[in-house]
Design a protein around this motif. Structure first.
Motif, PDB file in Angstrom:
ATOM      1  N   ARG A  61       0.806  -1.220   0.000  1.00 38.93           N
ATOM      2  CA  ARG A  61       0.000   0.000   0.000  1.00 38.93           C
ATOM      3  C   ARG A  61       0.843   1.275   0.000  1.00 38.93           C
ATOM      4  NH1 ARG A  61      -4.080   0.017   4.452  1.00 38.93           N
ATOM      5  NH2 ARG A  61      -4.510   2.014   3.489  1.00 38.93           N
ATOM      6  N   VAL A  62       2.157   1.118  -0.066  1.00 36.73           N
ATOM      7  CA  VAL A  62       3.051   2.279  -0.087  1.00 36.73           C
ATOM      8  C   VAL A  62       3.709   2.318  -1.456  1.00 36.73           C
ATOM      9  CG1 VAL A  62       4.956   3.458   1.058  1.00 36.73           C
ATOM     10  CG2 VAL A  62       3.471   1.930   2.383  1.00 36.73           C
ATOM     11  N   ARG A  63       3.543   3.433  -2.154  1.00 39.14           N
ATOM     12  CA  ARG A  63       4.113   3.583  -3.496  1.00 39.14           C
ATOM     13  C   ARG A  63       5.072   4.767  -3.512  1.00 39.14           C
ATOM     14  NH1 ARG A  63       1.330  -0.028  -7.223  1.00 39.14           N
ATOM     15  NH2 ARG A  63       0.509  -1.512  -5.708  1.00 39.14           N
ATOM     16  N   GLY A  64       6.211   4.544  -4.144  1.00 40.36           N
ATOM     17  CA  GLY A  64       7.218   5.593  -4.266  1.00 40.36           C
ATOM     18  C   GLY A  64       6.974   6.480  -5.472  1.00 40.36           C
ATOM     19  N   HIS A  65       8.015   7.152  -5.893  1.00 39.82           N
ATOM     20  CA  HIS A  65       7.942   8.177  -6.929  1.00 39.82           C
ATOM     21  C   HIS A  65       7.388   7.698  -8.266  1.00 39.82           C
ATOM     22  CE1 HIS A  65       9.687  11.170  -9.817  1.00 39.82           C
ATOM     23  NE2 HIS A  65       9.204  11.978  -8.906  1.00 39.82           N
ATOM     24  N   GLY A  66       7.385   6.412  -8.542  1.00 40.39           N
ATOM     25  CA  GLY A  66       6.890   5.903  -9.823  1.00 40.39           C
ATOM     26  C   GLY A  66       5.384   5.864  -9.966  1.00 40.39           C
ATOM     27  N   LEU A  67       4.627   6.092  -8.886  1.00 39.45           N
ATOM     28  CA  LEU A  67       3.168   6.106  -8.990  1.00 39.45           C
ATOM     29  C   LEU A  67       2.737   7.372  -9.715  1.00 39.45           C
ATOM     30  CD1 LEU A  67       0.333   4.830  -7.773  1.00 39.45           C
ATOM     31  CD2 LEU A  67       0.422   6.998  -6.567  1.00 39.45           C
ATOM     32  N   GLU A  68       1.929   7.198 -10.743  1.00 39.63           N
ATOM     33  CA  GLU A  68       1.407   8.328 -11.516  1.00 39.63           C
ATOM     34  C   GLU A  68      -0.004   8.637 -11.028  1.00 39.63           C
ATOM     35  OE1 GLU A  68       1.329   9.494 -16.185  1.00 39.63           O
ATOM     36  OE2 GLU A  68       0.758   7.427 -15.678  1.00 39.63           O
ATOM     37  N   LEU A  69      -0.280   9.902 -10.829  1.00 39.37           N
ATOM     38  CA  LEU A  69      -1.571  10.354 -10.326  1.00 39.37           C
ATOM     39  C   LEU A  69      -2.191  11.308 -11.344  1.00 39.37           C
ATOM     40  CD1 LEU A  69      -3.421  10.329  -7.778  1.00 39.37           C
ATOM     41  CD2 LEU A  69      -2.049  12.229  -6.923  1.00 39.37           C
ATOM     42  N   GLU A  70      -3.325  10.913 -11.920  1.00 39.79           N
ATOM     43  CA  GLU A  70      -4.024  11.813 -12.843  1.00 39.79           C
ATOM     44  C   GLU A  70      -4.662  12.941 -12.032  1.00 39.79           C
ATOM     45  OE1 GLU A  70      -7.484  11.795 -16.312  1.00 39.79           O
ATOM     46  OE2 GLU A  70      -7.407  10.120 -14.899  1.00 39.79           O
ATOM     47  N   VAL A  71      -4.484  14.175 -12.501  1.00 36.57           N
ATOM     48  CA  VAL A  71      -5.032  15.350 -11.827  1.00 36.57           C
ATOM     49  C   VAL A  71      -5.699  16.264 -12.851  1.00 36.57           C
ATOM     50  CG1 VAL A  71      -3.353  15.323  -9.915  1.00 36.57           C
ATOM     51  CG2 VAL A  71      -2.804  16.568 -11.999  1.00 36.57           C
ATOM     52  N   ARG A  72      -6.501  17.185 -12.358  1.00 37.57           N
ATOM     53  CA  ARG A  72      -7.099  18.194 -13.238  1.00 37.57           C
ATOM     54  C   ARG A  72      -6.129  19.368 -13.369  1.00 37.57           C
ATOM     55  NH1 ARG A  72     -10.911  16.253  -9.942  1.00 37.57           N
ATOM     56  NH2 ARG A  72     -12.649  15.140 -10.885  1.00 37.57           N
ATOM     57  N   GLY A  73      -6.261  20.109 -14.454  1.00 31.77           N
ATOM     58  CA  GLY A  73      -5.378  21.264 -14.667  1.00 31.77           C
ATOM     59  C   GLY A  73      -4.141  20.855 -15.434  1.00 31.77           C
ATOM     60  N   GLU A  74      -3.128  21.671 -15.348  1.00 25.79           N
ATOM     61  CA  GLU A  74      -1.864  21.411 -16.043  1.00 25.79           C
ATOM     62  C   GLU A  74      -0.739  21.359 -15.031  1.00 25.79           C
ATOM     63  OE1 GLU A  74      -1.595  20.626 -19.157  1.00 25.79           O
ATOM     64  OE2 GLU A  74      -3.643  21.102 -19.732  1.00 25.79           O
ATOM     65  N   PRO A  75       0.113  20.377 -15.091  1.00 26.48           N
ATOM     66  CA  PRO A  75       0.042  19.221 -15.967  1.00 26.48           C
ATOM     67  C   PRO A  75      -1.109  18.298 -15.587  1.00 26.48           C
ATOM     68  CG  PRO A  75       1.793  18.899 -14.381  1.00 26.48           C
ATOM     69  CD  PRO A  75       1.246  20.285 -14.155  1.00 26.48           C
ATOM     70  N   ARG A 100      -6.290   6.932 -11.593  1.00 26.45           N
ATOM     71  CA  ARG A 100      -7.110   7.789 -12.450  1.00 26.45           C
ATOM     72  C   ARG A 100      -8.102   8.596 -11.611  1.00 26.45           C
ATOM     73  NH1 ARG A 100      -7.722   6.410 -17.781  1.00 26.45           N
ATOM     74  NH2 ARG A 100      -8.420   8.573 -17.797  1.00 26.45           N
ATOM     75  N   LEU A 101      -8.623   9.663 -12.194  1.00 23.05           N
ATOM     76  CA  LEU A 101      -9.579  10.523 -11.498  1.00 23.05           C
ATOM     77  C   LEU A 101     -10.857   9.790 -11.109  1.00 23.05           C
ATOM     78  CD1 LEU A 101      -9.143  13.811 -13.538  1.00 23.05           C
ATOM     79  CD2 LEU A 101      -8.597  13.482 -11.116  1.00 23.05           C
ATOM     80  N   PHE A 102     -11.254   8.791 -11.895  1.00 14.42           N
ATOM     81  CA  PHE A 102     -12.497   8.078 -11.594  1.00 14.42           C
ATOM     82  C   PHE A 102     -12.328   7.055 -10.462  1.00 14.42           C
ATOM     83  CE2 PHE A 102     -10.607   5.790 -15.227  1.00 14.42           C
ATOM     84  CZ  PHE A 102     -10.511   4.508 -14.705  1.00 14.42           C
ATOM     85  N   MET A 103     -11.090   6.803 -10.042  1.00 19.66           N
ATOM     86  CA  MET A 103     -10.825   5.886  -8.927  1.00 19.66           C
ATOM     87  C   MET A 103     -10.921   6.657  -7.610  1.00 19.66           C
ATOM     88  SD  MET A 103      -7.450   3.922 -10.310  1.00 19.66           S
ATOM     89  CE  MET A 103      -7.431   2.860 -11.733  1.00 19.66           C
ATOM     90  N   SER A 104     -11.049   5.930  -6.519  1.00 17.18           N
ATOM     91  CA  SER A 104     -10.982   6.567  -5.201  1.00 17.18           C
ATOM     92  C   SER A 104      -9.614   7.217  -5.048  1.00 17.18           C
ATOM     93  CB  SER A 104     -11.166   5.530  -4.100  1.00 17.18           C
ATOM     94  OG  SER A 104     -12.427   4.931  -4.181  1.00 17.18           O
ATOM     95  N   GLN A 132      -5.952  18.787  -3.587  1.00 16.28           N
ATOM     96  CA  GLN A 132      -7.209  19.161  -2.936  1.00 16.28           C
ATOM     97  C   GLN A 132      -8.375  18.884  -3.877  1.00 16.28           C
ATOM     98  OE1 GLN A 132      -7.602  23.000  -0.627  1.00 16.28           O
ATOM     99  NE2 GLN A 132      -8.704  23.562  -2.485  1.00 16.28           N
ATOM    100  N   ASP A 133      -8.217  19.253  -5.141  1.00 13.40           N
ATOM    101  CA  ASP A 133      -9.250  19.038  -6.150  1.00 13.40           C
ATOM    102  C   ASP A 133      -9.528  17.543  -6.363  1.00 13.40           C
ATOM    103  OD1 ASP A 133     -11.046  20.099  -8.255  1.00 13.40           O
ATOM    104  OD2 ASP A 133      -9.673  19.023  -9.585  1.00 13.40           O
ATOM    105  N   CYS A 134      -8.501  16.707  -6.197  1.00 11.85           N
ATOM    106  CA  CYS A 134      -8.663  15.249  -6.313  1.00 11.85           C
ATOM    107  C   CYS A 134      -9.265  14.638  -5.047  1.00 11.85           C
ATOM    108  CB  CYS A 134      -7.314  14.585  -6.599  1.00 11.85           C
ATOM    109  SG  CYS A 134      -6.670  14.897  -8.237  1.00 11.85           S
TER     110      CYS A 134
END
Length: 191
Positions: A61-75, A100-104, A132-134
């Motif tokens: 349940r712990v992810r390092g720097h390689g976890l990608e998080l989709e966010v709104r806005g740029e980037p 992804r944004l559709f995930m929890s 915050q937006d996520c």
């Protein structure tokens, strides 16, 4: 020979892209921006926290720097230094390490501030707004320059400051209350 950079209209198009490298990219206005490697100090701090949280919630349940998080806005995406994911994410991330944004949202995101004013602004302002937006419940800003850890908790639609901890202060996480760690341990890990 002239090569053209790929451009993407959507995040889904970007997710299909593979340049057969281990590089990390942020998607900014449809273009790929290669992420520079982390500093040794930032990596050391993130690894120390990774180990502490792995003992608390388990390494899956712990992810390092390689976890990608989709966010709104740029980037359109971020790579937090450390992320504590939910149990349900383990299976969801088995094919691609992208939330992804559709995930929890993940339970906690931690950023270790890199040197430089632009980087400070990015972690303290831009990422704070995006996380915050996520609706990420807890966000830590670990600042090696000031040797402080700012903890923010989502209350309603916005982050409220739980505390800006320093020196021998015990870090007070609203979600991980069983965590027993001082700020000085984070910045001068002894083991």
């Amino acid at each position: 020979m002239l090569t053209t950079k790929p451009r993407f209209q959507t995040f889904e198009e970007y997710l299909q892209y593979d340049d057969n490298s281990e590089k990390l990219y942020e998607l900014f206005n449809g273009e790929l921006i290669e992420m520079p490697p982390e500093s040794g100090l930032n990596f050391e701090i993130a690894n120390f926290l990774f180990l502490k949280f792995a003992l608390l919630v388990g390494h899956r349940r712990v992810r390092g720097h390689g976890l990608e998080l989709e966010v709104r806005g740029e980037p359109k995406n971020r790579y937090p230094d450390l992320t504590i994911i939910r149990e349900e994410h383990i299976q969801q991330l088995s094919k691609r390490n992208t939330l992804r944004l559709f995930m929890s949202p993940p339970l906690l995101v931690i950023e270790v501030v890199s040197p430089g004013e632009i980087q400070r602004e990015r972690d303290y302002i831009a990422k704070r707004i995006q996380y915050q937006d996520c609706r990420i419940p807890e966000y830590w800003i670990v600042d090696p320059q000031t040797q402080t850890i700012l903890i923010l908790q989502l209350t309603g639609d916005s982050y409220k400051e739980v505390g800006n901890f320093s020196q021998d202060n015990l870090i007070k996480s609203p979600i991980f209350q069983e965590l027993r760690l001082t700020v000085s341990e984070v910045f001068q890990p002894t083991s």
